[in-house]
Scaffold this motif. Sequence first.
Motif, PDB file in Angstrom:
ATOM      1  N   ASP A   3     -35.934   4.581  10.480  1.00  0.00           N
ATOM      2  CA  ASP A   3     -34.943   3.815   9.735  1.00  0.00           C
ATOM      3  C   ASP A   3     -33.950   3.179  10.694  1.00  0.00           C
ATOM      4  O   ASP A   3     -33.941   3.473  11.868  1.00  0.00           O
ATOM      5  N   GLY A   4     -33.118   2.316  10.178  1.00  0.00           N
ATOM      6  CA  GLY A   4     -32.098   1.680  11.000  1.00  0.00           C
ATOM      7  C   GLY A   4     -32.298   0.182  11.060  1.00  0.00           C
ATOM      8  O   GLY A   4     -33.232  -0.366  10.467  1.00  0.00           O
ATOM      9  N   ARG A  71     -23.571  11.647  14.740  1.00  0.00           N
ATOM     10  CA  ARG A  71     -23.052  10.868  13.610  1.00  0.00           C
ATOM     11  C   ARG A  71     -23.660   9.477  13.590  1.00  0.00           C
ATOM     12  O   ARG A  71     -23.025   8.506  14.001  1.00  0.00           O
ATOM     13  N   GLY A  73     -24.844   5.817  12.474  1.00  0.00           N
ATOM     14  CA  GLY A  73     -24.130   4.792  11.729  1.00  0.00           C
ATOM     15  C   GLY A  73     -24.642   4.651  10.307  1.00  0.00           C
ATOM     16  O   GLY A  73     -25.673   5.227   9.934  1.00  0.00           O
ATOM     17  N   PRO A  74     -23.951   3.864   9.498  1.00  0.00           N
ATOM     18  CA  PRO A  74     -24.322   3.714   8.093  1.00  0.00           C
ATOM     19  C   PRO A  74     -25.679   3.047   7.872  1.00  0.00           C
ATOM     20  O   PRO A  74     -26.253   3.182   6.800  1.00  0.00           O
ATOM     21  N   ALA A  75     -26.216   2.348   8.862  1.00  0.00           N
ATOM     22  CA  ALA A  75     -27.525   1.701   8.705  1.00  0.00           C
ATOM     23  C   ALA A  75     -28.679   2.693   8.825  1.00  0.00           C
ATOM     24  O   ALA A  75     -29.829   2.341   8.594  1.00  0.00           O
ATOM     25  N   SER A  77     -30.543   6.142   7.551  1.00  0.00           N
ATOM     26  CA  SER A  77     -30.581   7.067   6.426  1.00  0.00           C
ATOM     27  C   SER A  77     -30.665   8.520   6.892  1.00  0.00           C
ATOM     28  O   SER A  77     -30.172   9.411   6.228  1.00  0.00           O
ATOM     29  N   GLN A  79     -29.784  11.843   8.933  1.00  0.00           N
ATOM     30  CA  GLN A  79     -28.586  12.437   9.520  1.00  0.00           C
ATOM     31  C   GLN A  79     -28.929  13.336  10.703  1.00  0.00           C
ATOM     32  O   GLN A  79     -28.077  14.060  11.200  1.00  0.00           O
TER      33      GLN A  79
END
Length: 136
Positions: A3-4, A71, A73-75, A77, A79
């Motif tokens: 993802d990303g 942590r 980034g928001p892009a 999914s 963790q």
Amino acid sequence: MTDGPVPRPTPETLPFWEGTAAGELRIQRCTPCDEFYFYPRPFCPKCLSSDVAWEKVSGNATLASYNINYRPGPAFSSQDPLVIALVELDEGPRMMTNIVGVPAEPEALPLGMRLTVGFQPRGDQFLPVFSPAEGA
């Protein structure tokens, strides 16, 4: 991790991304001074010649430095921790990448560790990532 953000090739980087899609790590080499270099650009950073070519390289590298990012980034999914690394290719240049296939713990990431490239899908592109070489 698949993802990303998806990389967007430019005219200068297209041969790099075509190589990753073919399962090859390609970087530029200056014809006059014979130096490999990375990141892609239309001239040699050593002698400033524009007589440069893309070449497939071994995909072997050494771990030069890293950071464990807990942590994302928001892009992203996932963790899970992400190992962001600086690797030195056997051909000389250094590149930023991710280390995969080992726990995201300092004990599993000794500097100087031998690595080999692999390619992870990201949208319609493939990212070069590195994992420990056999026997490392």
